[in-house]
Motif scaffolding. Structure first.
Motif, PDB file in Angstrom:
ATOM      1  N   GLU A  97       3.113  13.937  71.608  1.00 34.22           N
ATOM      2  CA  GLU A  97       2.041  14.933  71.531  1.00 34.22           C
ATOM      3  C   GLU A  97       0.973  14.651  72.587  1.00 34.22           C
ATOM      4  N   LYS A  98       0.028  15.600  72.703  1.00 32.65           N
ATOM      5  CA  LYS A  98      -0.997  15.503  73.756  1.00 32.65           C
ATOM      6  C   LYS A  98      -2.284  14.855  73.270  1.00 32.65           C
ATOM      7  N   GLN A 105      -0.883  11.296  76.410  1.00 26.70           N
ATOM      8  CA  GLN A 105       0.583  11.391  76.381  1.00 26.70           C
ATOM      9  C   GLN A 105       1.232  10.054  76.770  1.00 26.70           C
ATOM     10  N   HIS A 144       9.528  10.739  82.379  1.00 28.23           N
ATOM     11  CA  HIS A 144       9.572  12.193  82.144  1.00 28.23           C
ATOM     12  C   HIS A 144      10.380  12.541  80.892  1.00 28.23           C
ATOM     13  N   GLU A 145      11.391  11.726  80.578  1.00 27.85           N
ATOM     14  CA  GLU A 145      12.171  11.969  79.353  1.00 27.85           C
ATOM     15  C   GLU A 145      11.374  11.559  78.118  1.00 27.85           C
ATOM     16  N   GLU A 146      10.652  10.446  78.226  1.00 30.35           N
ATOM     17  CA  GLU A 146       9.842   9.964  77.097  1.00 30.35           C
ATOM     18  C   GLU A 146       8.686  10.918  76.780  1.00 30.35           C
ATOM     19  N   LEU A 147       8.152  11.566  77.825  1.00 27.46           N
ATOM     20  CA  LEU A 147       7.018  12.493  77.627  1.00 27.46           C
ATOM     21  C   LEU A 147       7.413  13.716  76.804  1.00 27.46           C
ATOM     22  N   GLN A 148       8.702  14.060  76.833  1.00 26.65           N
ATOM     23  CA  GLN A 148       9.182  15.214  76.039  1.00 26.65           C
ATOM     24  C   GLN A 148       9.029  14.958  74.537  1.00 26.65           C
ATOM     25  N   LYS A 149       8.932  13.700  74.147  1.00 23.00           N
ATOM     26  CA  LYS A 149       8.961  13.329  72.722  1.00 23.00           C
ATOM     27  C   LYS A 149       7.575  13.159  72.106  1.00 23.00           C
TER      28      LYS A 149
END
Length: 632
Positions: A229-230, A105, A222-227
């Motif tokens: 894939e894993k 991520q 934390h905002e960038e992680l919303q965008k």
């Protein structure tokens, strides 16, 4: 195939093989890793340019070896245990599967923010899990990471960012250190006022502080992680592609960017980790170093993860909330292998035994020491009170430039001797030379410590200045890597490091390593720690000036104490080594990694305090003023 040695005979056989056929030796070990493409040639080298290439044209990604290859058999095994600064805060555990996901991520966040193969990314972050994720994420996308310890000043950080021409900085809002909270992002903002190469800053929300965010440049993780894939495909790297730059202080004051590459570093850190610590599959391993230093790179992160180990990462300091914190963490997580610095050991010795005796420490099997030679008194205290005389102590000698341990006993397998690092690891070929560069072959002698053959983890260059690399390490003695250290070899071939060559004091024609004199001074029951430097002396050439920290901060009779210290040195070394001046101090000028800045002490001893250089990177800059005022 396991590359772990199990007996002294096994060590001797491996060592002989590694000297007789170094390429065959490392070729066999390297085959145990996952490669995308095998190498054409094991080694191509000369020490004149210098040029060293290992596993030539081999292709790989180090994170596939740290993470992906373990998923099938160790997916549910604990990879990382994070212990926070405050013992009341909950610790966090990550399995190999979870760590793989977190790294992927973060790697996708980097790619989304324009990071590509070969870009330099500076990381200025506290000891939080995101620091580990970010280092591995850089390696996964092929970016070159440069971790800067999150205690350096804005100026020191700016120097490193500019030298690396970094395009991205990874940081946090703030950090916890003991009872303090420190504004990390504010330091980054100050540093970046003079760093035009930086286009993006990614901020981890550690403390929940409102920090200044520059639109278009700064984003929250934390905002960038919303965008994203894993999953993240790992970039294919050449064995000799840069993995990281790590800055180490140079004698000129300008930091040196030590460069390590993907393939050799991977093979060397894994091999040394398994063998020195005698790691078993079920062990819980804890290295207390910050990832901002080479020890944290090699023996908190890469080495343990390559071996599929469980590694502990600690946000705090050894004395918070009290000096029993290390021992509390060992009991809490059932730590089996513990690796720390003599500086930490000595400070905990000074805090008294009660803090150690409150904990069982039954889980411990191996103790390690790193960063400087450990003096005998600290070695025995560590061995008796922490290891209960049943845990071997590995006193490891190595450098940022070597990337991994070079000389050490192998825990419980090869002989250990207090204040001696021990024997070279297989694949390491040390020699002692005299001042003319002639090899000294006999034992029970001392000389300058050099290496006559490359090992996979050797420094490749200093970033942007290859000539500096050549001059620093390869120009002093022809066809040798010069470590800058003096060493003594005993009758059994065990090496004792006697200090940097620039930390050697020449008294009336007799050479003394500062570590040797300090070791003697520290035998005195009133002394907690000492630092020794040379200063100009009209008769002897150089006199010995000792700075000592007492167990009792203000001794009732300083002159009696000085006489006692001299007596101790005379007893342990001889009259020729007795200090000419002994200054009682409350602390020593240390970097945040615990290294004593003897350059500053030398200036004080010489009576020249006009140009002490930048002291902002010291753990406690105020101690310098106190030392100057009390100078003899």
């Amino acid at each position: 195939m396991s590359s772990r040695i199990h007996s002294f005979a096994g060590y001797q056989a491996a060592y002989q093989k590694s000297v007789k056929d170094p390429e065959g030796f490392w070729d066999e070990i390297a085959q145990t890793f996952t490669w995308r493409q095998p190498w054409d040639k094991v080694l191509d080298w000369n020490f004149e340019e210098p040029r060293v290439k290992w596993f030539v044209n081999g292709k790989l990604n180090i994170t596939e070896n740290c993470l992906d290859r373990h998923l099938k058999t160790r997916g549910n095994k604990l990879a990382l245990i994070w212990e926070p600064n405050d013992p009341k805060e909950r610790f966090v555990r990550y399995t190999y599967r979870e760590l793989h996901e977190k790294v992927c991520q973060f790697a996708n966040v980097l790619r989304n923010n324009g990071v590509k193969k070969g870009d330099r990314v500076c990381i200025y972050m506290p000891m939080i899990p995101e620091l580990a994720f970010s280092v591995l994420a850089c390696a996964r996308v092929g970016a070159v990471h440069s971790v800067i310890f999150a205690g350096f000043s804005a100026n020191s950080m700016a120097d490193r960012i500019k030298d690396a021409e970094a395009s991205v900085v990874l940081t946090s809002d703030g950090l916890n250190r003991g009872a303090k909270q420190i504004p990390v992002k504010r330091v980054v903002d100050e540093a970046l006022e003079d760093c035009p190469s930086v286009k993006k800053v990614i901020v981890v929300d550690r403390l929940g502080w409102a920090v200044k965010m520059l639109p278009g440049r700064d984003v929250y993780l934390h905002e960038e992680l919303q965008k994203v894939e894993k999953n993240c495909e790992a970039e294919e790297m050449d064995s000799e592609d840069m993995l990281f730059i790590l800055y180490t202080s140079g004698s000129t004051g300008k930091p040196k960017g030590v460069v390590h590459t993907c393939g050799g570093y991977m093979v060397y850190t894994d091999y040394t980790f398994r063998n020195v610590f005698q790691y078993d599959e079920s062990d819980i391993y804890w290295c207390t170093a910050d990832i901002g230093w080479i020890t944290g790179h090699s023996y908190l992160l890469y080495g343990p993860l390559l071996a599929g180990a469980t590694t502990v990462m600690f946000e705090g300091v050894p004395t918070f909330p009290d000096p029993g914190r290390f021992w509390q963490v060992i009991d809490k997580h059932s730590v089996n292998i513990f690796y720390t610095a003599p500086t930490a050991i000595r400070s905990l010795m000074a805090a008294g035994l009660d803090h150690v005796l409150s904990y069982s420490l039954d889980s411990l099997k191996v103790l390690g020491s790193v960063g400087e030679p450990i003096n005998e008194e600290a070695w025995h205290w560590y061995h008796i009170h922490v290891g209960k005389e049943r845990c071997p102590v590995v006193d490891t000698w190595w450098q940022t430039e070597t990337s991994g341990i070079m000389i050490s006993s192998l825990a419980g397998v090869t002989p250990m001797k207090p204040s001696h690092a021990g024997q070279p690891l297989p694949g390491v070929q040390p020699i002692l030379v005299d001042q003319n560069g002639e090899e000294i072959t006999e034992n029970e002698t001392e000389g300058y410590l050099c290496m006559k053959f490359p090992w996979p983890g050797i420094i490749r260059t200093t970033y942007g200045d290859h000539e500096r690399c050549r001059l620093s390490y390869f120009s002093t003695y022809k066809n040798l890597y010069f470590t800058g250290d003096g060493a003594r070899r005993d009758e059994n071939g065990l090496y004792r490091i006697i200090g940097r060559v620039d930390d050697v004091i020449n008294v009336s024609g007799h050479r003394f390593g500062t570590a040797e004199i300090e070791n003697a001074i520290n035998q005195n029951r009133h002394i907690v720690e000492s630092a020794v430097v040379g200063y100009p002396h009209a008769i002897k050439g150089q006199g010995i000036y000792a700075f000592v920290i007492c167990a009792d901060q203000a001794p009732a009779n300083p002159e009696n104490l000085r006489a006692e210290v001299i007596e101790t040195v005379v007893e342990h070394i001889g009259k020729i080594a007795k200090p000419d001046k002994i200054q009682i101090v409350s602390g020593l000028p240390k970097t945040r990694s615990g290294k004593i800045m003897r350059r500053i002490l030398r200036k004080v001893a010489e009576g020249d305090t006009t140009n002490l250089g930048d002291t902002s990177t010291l753990l406690d800059p105020l101690v310098v003023d106190e030392i100057i005022q009390g100078a003899l």
